[in-house]
Write a protein that holds these residues in place. Structure first.
Motif, mmCIF file in Angstrom:
data_model
loop_
_atom_site.group_PDB
_atom_site.id
_atom_site.type_symbol
_atom_site.label_atom_id
_atom_site.label_comp_id
_atom_site.label_asym_id
_atom_site.label_seq_id
_atom_site.Cartn_x
_atom_site.Cartn_y
_atom_site.Cartn_z
ATOM 1 N N ASP A 1 -48.471 12.261 -36.779
ATOM 2 C CA ASP A 1 -48.408 13.469 -37.870
ATOM 3 C C ASP A 1 -47.240 13.449 -38.688
ATOM 4 O O ASP A 1 -47.505 14.050 -39.842
ATOM 5 N N HIS A 2 -46.179 12.437 -38.413
ATOM 6 C CA HIS A 2 -45.141 12.704 -39.182
ATOM 7 C C HIS A 2 -44.372 11.330 -39.104
ATOM 8 O O HIS A 2 -43.114 11.043 -38.765
ATOM 9 N N PRO A 3 -44.961 10.349 -39.653
ATOM 10 C CA PRO A 3 -44.478 8.905 -39.546
ATOM 11 C C PRO A 3 -43.418 8.716 -40.193
ATOM 12 O O PRO A 3 -42.416 7.704 -39.873
ATOM 13 N N ALA A 4 -43.201 9.366 -41.520
ATOM 14 C CA ALA A 4 -41.930 9.027 -42.334
ATOM 15 C C ALA A 4 -40.497 9.479 -41.224
ATOM 16 O O ALA A 4 -39.497 8.826 -41.151
ATOM 17 N N ALA A 5 -40.829 10.705 -40.626
ATOM 18 C CA ALA A 5 -39.597 11.312 -39.962
ATOM 19 C C ALA A 5 -39.482 10.213 -38.772
ATOM 20 O O ALA A 5 -38.317 10.023 -38.181
ATOM 21 N N SER A 6 -40.552 9.867 -38.127
ATOM 22 C CA SER A 6 -40.472 9.119 -36.816
ATOM 23 C C SER A 6 -39.698 7.674 -37.180
ATOM 24 O O SER A 6 -39.115 7.241 -36.150
ATOM 25 N N LYS A 7 -40.081 7.239 -38.290
ATOM 26 C CA LYS A 7 -39.380 6.029 -38.777
ATOM 27 C C LYS A 7 -37.999 6.007 -38.903
ATOM 28 O O LYS A 7 -37.080 5.274 -38.605
ATOM 29 N N LEU A 8 -37.556 7.119 -39.717
ATOM 30 C CA LEU A 8 -36.131 7.489 -39.776
ATOM 31 C C LEU A 8 -35.422 7.512 -38.616
ATOM 32 O O LEU A 8 -34.392 7.078 -38.199
ATOM 33 N N VAL A 9 -35.863 8.407 -37.708
ATOM 34 C CA VAL A 9 -35.198 8.635 -36.510
ATOM 35 C C VAL A 9 -35.173 7.850 -35.520
ATOM 36 O O VAL A 9 -34.108 7.334 -34.680
ATOM 37 N N GLY A 10 -36.025 6.907 -35.316
ATOM 38 C CA GLY A 10 -36.171 5.800 -34.300
ATOM 39 C C GLY A 10 -36.339 6.327 -32.934
ATOM 40 O O GLY A 10 -36.839 7.384 -32.532
ATOM 41 N N HIS A 11 -35.400 5.730 -32.027
ATOM 42 C CA HIS A 11 -35.704 6.023 -30.413
ATOM 43 C C HIS A 11 -34.521 7.152 -30.230
ATOM 44 O O HIS A 11 -34.817 7.606 -28.861
ATOM 45 N N GLY A 12 -33.645 7.180 -30.946
ATOM 46 C CA GLY A 12 -32.427 8.045 -30.444
ATOM 47 C C GLY A 12 -32.205 9.240 -31.224
ATOM 48 O O GLY A 12 -32.978 10.030 -31.573
ATOM 49 N N THR A 13 -30.941 9.228 -31.921
ATOM 50 C CA THR A 13 -30.324 10.211 -32.652
ATOM 51 C C THR A 13 -30.172 9.943 -34.194
ATOM 52 O O THR A 13 -29.616 8.817 -34.147
ATOM 53 N N TYR A 14 -30.722 10.432 -35.110
ATOM 54 C CA TYR A 14 -30.465 10.313 -36.422
ATOM 55 C C TYR A 14 -29.591 11.449 -37.054
ATOM 56 O O TYR A 14 -30.008 12.415 -36.880
ATOM 57 N N ILE A 15 -28.473 11.258 -37.634
ATOM 58 C CA ILE A 15 -27.567 12.241 -38.351
ATOM 59 C C ILE A 15 -27.232 11.897 -39.679
ATOM 60 O O ILE A 15 -26.771 10.984 -39.861
ATOM 61 N N ALA A 16 -27.641 12.992 -40.430
ATOM 62 C CA ALA A 16 -27.146 12.911 -42.096
ATOM 63 C C ALA A 16 -26.336 13.996 -42.100
ATOM 64 O O ALA A 16 -26.522 15.178 -42.159
ATOM 65 N N ARG A 24 -34.085 8.078 -20.541
ATOM 66 C CA ARG A 24 -34.507 7.182 -21.658
ATOM 67 C C ARG A 24 -33.107 6.837 -22.198
ATOM 68 O O ARG A 24 -32.403 7.246 -22.815
ATOM 69 N N TYR A 25 -32.883 5.522 -21.645
ATOM 70 C CA TYR A 25 -31.670 4.851 -22.207
ATOM 71 C C TYR A 25 -31.730 4.258 -23.425
ATOM 72 O O TYR A 25 -30.659 4.383 -24.205
ATOM 73 N N GLN A 26 -32.894 4.424 -24.428
ATOM 74 C CA GLN A 26 -32.991 3.789 -25.351
ATOM 75 C C GLN A 26 -32.635 5.116 -26.395
ATOM 76 O O GLN A 26 -32.595 4.970 -27.749
ATOM 77 N N GLY A 27 -32.698 6.299 -25.815
ATOM 78 C CA GLY A 27 -32.242 7.483 -26.539
ATOM 79 C C GLY A 27 -30.662 7.530 -26.888
ATOM 80 O O GLY A 27 -30.394 8.420 -27.626
ATOM 81 N N GLN A 28 -30.078 6.614 -26.414
ATOM 82 C CA GLN A 28 -28.599 6.438 -26.674
ATOM 83 C C GLN A 28 -28.503 5.797 -28.305
ATOM 84 O O GLN A 28 -27.462 5.615 -28.916
ATOM 85 N N ASP A 29 -29.430 5.502 -28.816
ATOM 86 C CA ASP A 29 -29.529 5.002 -30.283
ATOM 87 C C ASP A 29 -28.912 5.854 -31.137
ATOM 88 O O ASP A 29 -29.315 6.869 -30.915
ATOM 89 N N LEU A 30 -27.970 5.408 -32.101
ATOM 90 C CA LEU A 30 -27.554 6.439 -32.896
ATOM 91 C C LEU A 30 -27.233 5.855 -34.416
ATOM 92 O O LEU A 30 -26.871 4.722 -34.634
ATOM 93 N N ILE A 31 -27.797 6.532 -35.299
ATOM 94 C CA ILE A 31 -27.675 6.289 -36.770
ATOM 95 C C ILE A 31 -27.098 7.188 -37.596
ATOM 96 O O ILE A 31 -27.599 8.666 -37.517
#
Length: 405
Positions: free
Chosen positions: A209-224, A83-90
């Protein structure tokens, strides 16, 4: 199981035991069979492939994990599942403000920067399916390893299993992970606690089932990140998101919490993250379970006096923090490099003791840099300076044309 690369019946009888059916041990077995037509037996404690959760997603690097898969003849299968789109980073702070964002690619670019994600479960299944029937012995627990007193200097060792069976091998490979039972045969080192603890959360069917979490994370990695805490979130290929709720705490500092009841850790973490934005607390509020895990590591410069007939790879040899994404990649590279060393012994008559000693020396030299980077990154991510230090780090790498992760 793959039967297209049958081991030649006239191969020299060099008996190899691989203890542990994780990514490193399976890579060793697969490369041995595919590239060098050499048999081995993998002894795995689990009863089946799916006896326990195998964890989340891995990013495989060109010159380590992907190289090992190439030697195992699995590049095409990897490309089908990568999954190359999994390289997305926020990266955000505790208010949810985006401070850094980098989009991955939809496919391979052909450069060293390609680090696509693949679910660990899928990767492990690929490796298992590449092996000849009978290579893996499931439900086999090793209870004793000892030198064969009758080997006349050939460095053979006997393994005794929980079922009472004993078998002797020319080479025993400890690929049995962080808490390796074989490590003590060659080294006195034990993993030490890093001061960082995380609770693993898995949200499934997130788009529904978790649309808010899904939107935040997107296709890859989300780090707060902020204040020595973090929410490290990663999209998996099965429609789930893995979240690692991360804090600094003394060893056994959460022993008073009952993790079998999700309300206990949920309330604890909501309190610890009380000043974080409500949009970020969704990862804690919607969790159905929390799996407690502490970060342990071996000394960065961990080495041992070579013991002919026994060696270690992967976490058994160089357990490191996950903050550089190198652990699995190094384990796979270990497996591929050890397979090459074994081929020199089996097919070219090289001396076992000196060949394995050279493999170990080379492995230590290769791994010391990523191990140091992993430790440094850990203290950068979970710190008083985060997320600013992390953002500066990624911006510097991006400006230099380096890899996004």
């Amino acid at each position: 199981m793959d039967t297209s690369n049958t081991i030649a019946s006239d191969s020299p009888q060099f008996k190899i035991a691989v203890i542990g059916g994780g990514i490193g041990g399976l890579t060793l077995a697969s490369v041995l069979q595919h590239a060098y037509k050499i048999k081995c037996t993998v002894y795995e404690l689990d009863d089946t492939e799916n006896s326990r959760n195998q964890g989340g997603s891995l990013d495989l690097h060109v010159n380590s994990g992907q190289l090992a898969l190439e030697k195992a003849g699995l590049t095409d299968q990897f490309q089908k599942n990568a999954r190359y789109q999994g390289q997305d980073l926020i990266i955000t702070n505790k208010t949810g403000k985006v401070l850094y964002q980098d989009s991955g690619s939809d496919g391979p670019t052909g450069g060293d920067d390609d680090r696509p994600e693949i679910d660990r479960t899928i990767l492990r299944h690929m490796l298992i399916e590449s092996l000849e029937e009978g290579t893996i012995q499931w439900g086999k627990k090793v209870i004793k390893l000892e030198e064969d007193s009758k080997d006349n200097g050939n460095h053979r060792h006997a393994l005794t299993f929980q079922d009472g069976r004993t078998e002797t091998f020319d080479l025993v490979v400890g690929a049995d992970g962080a808490w390796s039972k074989l490590r003590k045969f060659v080294s006195d080192a034990v993993p030490f606690y890093t001061g960082i603890f995380f609770a693993e959360v898995c949200l499934t069917n997130v788009d529904i089932d978790h649309p808010a979490a899904s939107k935040l994370v997107g296709h890859g990695t989300y780090i707060a990140l902020q204040d020595n805490k973090g929410l490290l979130c990663q999209r998996n290929g099965d429609g789930s998101i893995r979240i690692y709720v991360t804090i600094r705490v003394e060893e056994n500092g959460l022993s008073h919490i009952d993790f079998t009841n999700p309300e206990g850790p949920r309330n604890y973490f909501l309190d610890r993250f009380s000043d974080w934005d409500d949009t970020l607390k969704v990862f804690i509020k919607e969790a159905s379970s929390f799996i407690p895990r502490g970060f342990y590591m071996l000394p960065i410069d961990h080495t041992w006096k070579s013991h002919p007939g026994v060696t270690l790879i992967g976490d058994a040899a160089h357990l490191m923090s996950p903050f550089a994404g190198e652990g699995a990649n190094m384990a796979m590279l270990d497996g591929a490099n050890l397979a090459e060393a074994i081929s020199e012994i089996v097919h070219n008559g090289k001396d076992l003791a000196t060949t394995i000693e050279k493999f170990e020396k080379d492995m230590h030299e290769i791994v010391v840099v990523p191990a140091a980077e992993s430790a440094k990154n850990m203290d950068m991510f979970i710190s008083d300076d985060a997320p600013e230090g992390v953002v500066n780090f990624f911006e510097t790498i991006q400006a230099a044309g380096g890899p996004p992760q």
